[in-house]
Design a protein around this motif. Structure first.
Motif, PDB file in Angstrom:
ATOM      1  N   PRO A  85       0.820  -1.213   0.000  1.00  0.00           N
ATOM      2  CA  PRO A  85       0.000   0.000   0.000  1.00  0.00           C
ATOM      3  C   PRO A  85       0.861   1.272   0.000  1.00  0.00           C
ATOM      4  CG  PRO A  85      -0.231  -1.170   2.105  1.00  0.00           C
ATOM      5  CD  PRO A  85       0.570  -2.050   1.195  1.00  0.00           C
ATOM      6  N   THR A  88       1.377   3.384   3.621  1.00  0.00           N
ATOM      7  CA  THR A  88       1.830   2.678   4.824  1.00  0.00           C
ATOM      8  C   THR A  88       2.912   3.455   5.555  1.00  0.00           C
ATOM      9  OG1 THR A  88       2.694   0.587   5.681  1.00  0.00           O
ATOM     10  CG2 THR A  88       3.613   1.361   3.587  1.00  0.00           C
ATOM     11  N   PRO A 108      -4.871   2.745  -1.511  1.00  0.00           N
ATOM     12  CA  PRO A 108      -5.635   1.929  -0.563  1.00  0.00           C
ATOM     13  C   PRO A 108      -7.129   1.895  -0.886  1.00  0.00           C
ATOM     14  CG  PRO A 108      -5.285   4.103   0.346  1.00  0.00           C
ATOM     15  CD  PRO A 108      -4.550   4.079  -0.968  1.00  0.00           C
ATOM     16  N   ASN A 114      -6.874   0.171   3.865  1.00  0.00           N
ATOM     17  CA  ASN A 114      -5.999  -0.991   3.734  1.00  0.00           C
ATOM     18  C   ASN A 114      -5.795  -1.349   2.269  1.00  0.00           C
ATOM     19  OD1 ASN A 114      -5.024  -1.845   6.232  1.00  0.00           O
ATOM     20  ND2 ASN A 114      -7.007  -2.727   6.800  1.00  0.00           N
ATOM     21  N   LEU A 115      -4.854  -2.267   2.017  1.00  0.00           N
ATOM     22  CA  LEU A 115      -4.540  -2.694   0.657  1.00  0.00           C
ATOM     23  C   LEU A 115      -5.823  -3.119  -0.067  1.00  0.00           C
ATOM     24  CD1 LEU A 115      -2.176  -3.107  -1.285  1.00  0.00           C
ATOM     25  CD2 LEU A 115      -1.954  -5.442  -0.421  1.00  0.00           C
ATOM     26  N   THR A 120      -4.772  -4.034  -6.221  1.00  0.00           N
ATOM     27  CA  THR A 120      -3.675  -5.007  -6.161  1.00  0.00           C
ATOM     28  C   THR A 120      -3.665  -5.836  -7.437  1.00  0.00           C
ATOM     29  OG1 THR A 120      -3.775  -5.124  -3.765  1.00  0.00           O
ATOM     30  CG2 THR A 120      -2.760  -6.998  -4.884  1.00  0.00           C
ATOM     31  N   PRO A 133       0.626  -6.861   2.464  1.00  0.00           N
ATOM     32  CA  PRO A 133      -0.513  -6.125   3.037  1.00  0.00           C
ATOM     33  C   PRO A 133      -0.193  -5.661   4.453  1.00  0.00           C
ATOM     34  CG  PRO A 133      -0.999  -8.473   2.927  1.00  0.00           C
ATOM     35  CD  PRO A 133       0.371  -8.299   2.344  1.00  0.00           C
ATOM     36  N   HIS A 135      -1.852  -4.314   8.020  1.00  0.00           N
ATOM     37  CA  HIS A 135      -3.121  -4.208   8.761  1.00  0.00           C
ATOM     38  C   HIS A 135      -3.114  -2.853   9.466  1.00  0.00           C
ATOM     39  CE1 HIS A 135      -3.382  -8.324   7.659  1.00  0.00           C
ATOM     40  NE2 HIS A 135      -2.542  -8.765   8.565  1.00  0.00           N
ATOM     41  N   ALA A 141      -6.443  -6.288   6.870  1.00  0.00           N
ATOM     42  CA  ALA A 141      -6.721  -6.070   5.453  1.00  0.00           C
ATOM     43  C   ALA A 141      -7.683  -7.175   5.006  1.00  0.00           C
ATOM     44  CB  ALA A 141      -5.422  -6.126   4.667  1.00  0.00           C
ATOM     45  N   MET A 143      -8.001 -10.053   3.897  1.00  0.00           N
ATOM     46  CA  MET A 143      -7.113 -11.189   3.625  1.00  0.00           C
ATOM     47  C   MET A 143      -7.759 -12.292   2.791  1.00  0.00           C
ATOM     48  SD  MET A 143      -4.293 -10.065   4.560  1.00  0.00           S
ATOM     49  CE  MET A 143      -3.270 -11.501   4.210  1.00  0.00           C
ATOM     50  N   LEU A 146      -7.324 -11.035  -0.715  1.00  0.00           N
ATOM     51  CA  LEU A 146      -5.904 -10.896  -1.086  1.00  0.00           C
ATOM     52  C   LEU A 146      -5.232 -12.268  -1.228  1.00  0.00           C
ATOM     53  CD1 LEU A 146      -4.980  -7.818   1.156  1.00  0.00           C
ATOM     54  CD2 LEU A 146      -5.183  -7.848  -1.350  1.00  0.00           C
ATOM     55  N   GLU A 159       2.524 -10.479   5.685  1.00  0.00           N
ATOM     56  CA  GLU A 159       1.661  -9.521   6.396  1.00  0.00           C
ATOM     57  C   GLU A 159       2.529  -8.588   7.240  1.00  0.00           C
ATOM     58  OE1 GLU A 159      -1.664 -11.358   8.734  1.00  0.00           O
ATOM     59  OE2 GLU A 159      -0.744 -13.185   8.052  1.00  0.00           O
TER      60      GLU A 159
END
Ligand code: PLP
Length: 373
Positions: A85, A88, A108, A114-115, A120, A133, A135, A141, A143, A146, A159
């Motif tokens: 991201p 971040t 984001p 978040n990602l 992505t 990613p 959090h 995120a 997940m 992803l 992560e």
């Protein structure tokens, strides 16, 4: 002034236990790679629901060493792209560039910060090999989405769980979703040591073995060096402090949630955007551990001054996005409008497990009294 985070009060709750643990370490005569570290590693792995936990010196090295280990294993090589991201904390990016890998910054998700799975997927090229990613602020995120993308494109997933100890979705905790995860126990994190500390969690036996060596001069066996490693170890004293605090995590998370909910229910001001959680179901409820409570405001500086005038200390996470940092001045040309807007507008309200109810009310009142000009 209501402090942004009262670390002294947080650790004072456990003072006697911390002193007893410190005394135990002092009296043991054993300060590096001993029983405290191995016990904490086991306890934290159990907490996260992973096979392995490897203690390291700090959160940045947890991330850096994991990418490095994948290079040693031949799973990554110089120049491979890692999707991360754009908004971040700098450490996520430093871990990538330190390893001569190429960060591919993506905007984001506009609601969670978040990602974003869609962005992505759009950023994937023939050189993409991993994603990182984060959090952010303590919220997992997305997940499931992803990991699905990672599986389809054969990407490694690391992560960055430095802000999300204990966050969970579908009963799976932060740190147990990706192929590995980096944690920080910096004193101000939700699970904070009394100095620098970090850890990696993973279910990959071979990766764990490489990581143990890499952080210890590249050595599996004393005086035999398989890799050009580094010295990045969690020490006995910090492990002992963390062992005192880990059993209190759930209680502390509950206290943070109480503050967050008081803010969400109490702040009624159209000029402020409150954090949007994934929903109100109990699953989503557990996905956020509220490391930070971040609001958005078009006139942030004015709001911050107003809150200070009303006795409320706030911080900005983060004022400058990575692509505008001096360290990455060759990225100045890249444009990330959503990321740039976030960095101009975000403001973090005081939150912590010891924040008094009357202080929470005072913060709410001060937020509601502010008027956009
Ligand atoms: C704190 C943090 C780190 C780095 O952890 P340190 O222990 O300070 O090195 C990495 N990523 C994120 C998102 C963080 O918040």
């Amino acid at each position: 002034m209501i402090p942004f985070l009262d670390l002294k009060a947080i650790n004072a709750q456990y003072r006697d236990e911390l002193v007893a643990a410190a005394t135990r370490v002092i009296d043991s005569g054993w300060y590096i790679q001993g029983q405290e570290v191995s016990a904490f590693e086991q306890e934290f792995a159990d907490y996260c629901g992973t096979q392995h936990c490897i203690g390291v010196a700090n959160g940045l090295e947890a991330l850096t060493l994991t990418l490095r280990a994948w290079k040693e294993q031949g799973r990554l090589k110089d120049g491979d792209e890692v999707i991360v991201p754009a908004n971040t904390y700098i450490a996520s990016i430093l871990a990538i560039t330190e390893n001569c890998l190429t960060p591919v910054l993506v905007e984001p998700d506009e609601a969670s910060y978040n990602l974003c799975p869609k962005n992505t997927e759009a950023a994937i090229t023939s050189r993409s090999r991993a994603m990182l990613p984060v959090h952010l602020y303590g919220q997992l995120a997305d997940m499931p989405a992803l990991m699905d993308i990672a599986e389809r494109h054969k990407l490694l997933v690391l992560e960055d769980a430095a802000q999300a100890h204990g966050a969970s979705l579908n009963d799976r905790k932060a740190g147990s979703w990706g192929h590995a995860a980096g944690f920080s126990f910096y004193p101000g994190k939700n699970l904070g040591a009394l100095g620098d500390a970090g850890a990696i969690t993973t279910n990959d036996d071979e990766l764990a073995t490489v990581l143990r060596a890499l952080g210890n001069y590249g050595s599996h066996k004393k005086y035999e060096n398989r890799y050009q490693g580094v010295n990045s170890r969690l020490d006995e004293m910090q492990a002992a402090m963390l062992r005192v605090k880990l059993p209190h995590q759930e209680k502390e998370i509950a206290a943070r949630r109480q503050v967050a909910h008081a803010y969400i229910n109490g702040i009624k001001n159209d000029a402020l955007t409150l954090p949007l959680t994934l929903g109100t179901s109990s699953l989503a409820f557990h996905s956020h551990v509220w490391h930070l409570f971040v609001i958005r405001c078009q006139q942030r500086e004015d709001l911050q001054q107003h809150l200070a005038d009303h006795g409320v200390q706030t911080l900005i996470h983060y004022p400058i996005p990575p692509h505008h940092q001096q360290a990455y001045r060759n990225w100045q040309e890249q444009n990330f409008p959503e990321t740039e807007a976030l960095h101009k507008q975000v403001l973090s309200l005081p939150i912590g497990p010891t924040l008094a109810e009357e202080h929470t009310k005072q913060v709410v009142k001060a937020c509601n009294a502010w008027k956009a000009s």
